[in-house]
Design an enzyme around this catalytic site. Sequence first.
Site, PDB file in Angstrom:
ATOM      1  N   ASP A 126       0.845  -1.191   0.000  1.00 22.00           N
ATOM      2  CA  ASP A 126       0.000   0.000   0.000  1.00 22.00           C
ATOM      3  C   ASP A 126       0.885   1.247   0.000  1.00 22.00           C
ATOM      4  OD1 ASP A 126      -3.221   0.507   0.956  1.00 22.00           O
ATOM      5  OD2 ASP A 126      -1.818   2.206   1.112  1.00 22.00           O
ATOM      6  N   ILE A 127       0.473   2.257  -0.750  1.00 18.83           N
ATOM      7  CA  ILE A 127       1.255   3.488  -0.877  1.00 18.83           C
ATOM      8  C   ILE A 127       1.253   4.297   0.423  1.00 18.83           C
ATOM      9  CG2 ILE A 127      -0.549   5.071  -1.710  1.00 18.83           C
ATOM     10  CD1 ILE A 127       1.462   5.903  -3.931  1.00 18.83           C
ATOM     11  N   ASN A 129     -12.997  -3.471   1.997  1.00 22.56           N
ATOM     12  CA  ASN A 129     -14.062  -2.469   2.029  1.00 22.56           C
ATOM     13  C   ASN A 129     -14.880  -2.548   0.748  1.00 22.56           C
ATOM     14  OD1 ASN A 129     -13.291  -1.274   4.555  1.00 22.56           O
ATOM     15  ND2 ASN A 129     -11.543  -0.376   3.488  1.00 22.56           N
ATOM     16  N   GLU A 139     -12.457   3.332  -1.290  1.00 15.67           N
ATOM     17  CA  GLU A 139     -11.944   4.447  -2.095  1.00 15.67           C
ATOM     18  C   GLU A 139     -11.650   4.032  -3.526  1.00 15.67           C
ATOM     19  OE1 GLU A 139      -8.575   6.146  -0.100  1.00 15.67           O
ATOM     20  OE2 GLU A 139      -9.762   6.650   1.669  1.00 15.67           O
ATOM     21  N   VAL A 140     -11.127   2.831  -3.696  1.00 13.40           N
ATOM     22  CA  VAL A 140     -10.752   2.382  -5.041  1.00 13.40           C
ATOM     23  C   VAL A 140     -11.725   1.277  -5.468  1.00 13.40           C
ATOM     24  CG1 VAL A 140      -8.926   1.393  -6.463  1.00 13.40           C
ATOM     25  CG2 VAL A 140      -8.333   2.916  -4.559  1.00 13.40           C
ATOM     26  N   HIS A 195     -10.091  -5.215  -3.561  1.00 17.99           N
ATOM     27  CA  HIS A 195      -8.792  -5.436  -2.923  1.00 17.99           C
ATOM     28  C   HIS A 195      -9.008  -5.897  -1.502  1.00 17.99           C
ATOM     29  CE1 HIS A 195      -9.989  -1.209  -2.598  1.00 17.99           C
ATOM     30  NE2 HIS A 195      -9.419  -1.176  -1.409  1.00 17.99           N
ATOM     31  N   HIS A 225      -6.969  -5.864   2.066  1.00 19.85           N
ATOM     32  CA  HIS A 225      -5.810  -5.334   2.795  1.00 19.85           C
ATOM     33  C   HIS A 225      -5.309  -6.439   3.727  1.00 19.85           C
ATOM     34  CE1 HIS A 225      -6.931  -0.916   2.178  1.00 19.85           C
ATOM     35  NE2 HIS A 225      -8.100  -1.489   1.961  1.00 19.85           N
TER      36      HIS A 225
HETATM   37  P1  5GP Z   1      -9.963   1.326   0.295  1.00 22.39           P
HETATM   38  O1  5GP Z   1     -10.300   2.501   1.146  1.00 22.39           O
HETATM   39  O2  5GP Z   1     -10.532   1.439  -1.088  1.00 22.39           O
HETATM   40  O3  5GP Z   1     -10.275   0.021   0.964  1.00 22.39           O
HETATM   41  O4  5GP Z   1      -8.372   1.314   0.180  1.00 22.39           O
HETATM   42  C1  5GP Z   1      -7.662   1.838  -0.893  1.00 22.39           C
HETATM   43  C2  5GP Z   1      -6.189   1.720  -0.549  1.00 22.39           C
HETATM   44  O5  5GP Z   1      -5.449   1.938  -1.730  1.00 22.39           O
HETATM   45  C3  5GP Z   1      -5.695   2.738   0.486  1.00 22.39           C
HETATM   46  O6  5GP Z   1      -5.116   2.033   1.589  1.00 22.39           O
HETATM   47  C4  5GP Z   1      -4.669   3.566  -0.280  1.00 22.39           C
HETATM   48  O7  5GP Z   1      -3.549   3.948   0.502  1.00 22.39           O
HETATM   49  C5  5GP Z   1      -4.266   2.624  -1.407  1.00 22.39           C
HETATM   50  N1  5GP Z   1      -3.847   3.304  -2.632  1.00 22.39           N
HETATM   51  C6  5GP Z   1      -4.484   4.316  -3.274  1.00 22.39           C
HETATM   52  N2  5GP Z   1      -3.805   4.667  -4.376  1.00 22.39           N
HETATM   53  C7  5GP Z   1      -2.725   3.850  -4.434  1.00 22.39           C
HETATM   54  C8  5GP Z   1      -1.647   3.731  -5.376  1.00 22.39           C
HETATM   55  O8  5GP Z   1      -1.540   4.444  -6.373  1.00 22.39           O
HETATM   56  N3  5GP Z   1      -0.722   2.770  -5.109  1.00 22.39           N
HETATM   57  C9  5GP Z   1      -0.800   1.943  -4.016  1.00 22.39           C
HETATM   58  N4  5GP Z   1       0.166   1.039  -3.856  1.00 22.39           N
HETATM   59  N5  5GP Z   1      -1.808   2.041  -3.115  1.00 22.39           N
HETATM   60  C10 5GP Z   1      -2.747   2.981  -3.335  1.00 22.39           C
END
Ligand code: 5GP
Length: 126
Positions: free
Chosen positions: A35-36, A97, A105-106, A110, A112
Amino acid sequence: MPYVYDDQNIFAKILRGEIPNDTVLETEHTLAFNDIAPQAPIHVLVIPKGPYVCYDHFALEASDAEIADFNRVVGQICQMKGLQPGEGGAGFRLISNAGKDAVQEVPHLHVHILAGRNLGRMLGKA
Ligand code: 5GP
């Protein structure tokens, strides 16, 4: 309502090689990368290569091969990082999520994998 996949999401761009990633493991159907913005010493994201919006979409519509591969990769990451409680590791947490109440968010499925410190109780307050 049918699942609508947005192929401009950031993980789709990672899968197409348009954005770099720090790969931990790649298989035929699955990619795992760091994760970034890690929220624990170990914070790995595991994604299917196919266009699935969220966990239920994947569980309902992915092939058996994709589902098996995805879950094996989760296990392999836990093994690679020495996290398995049954093997003396300190454990991990899986989070996936889905949708607005979970603040996804994405919009590409995915999971985690979080580990490397005591992660506290499961849910905080909104
Ligand atoms: P969500 O809230 O959708 O469950 O988590 C999205 C995750 O994607 C977050 O933990 C965020 O830090 C990670 N993320 C967003 N953009 C990028 C990216 O460009 N590269 C990587 N490696 N992680 C990302």
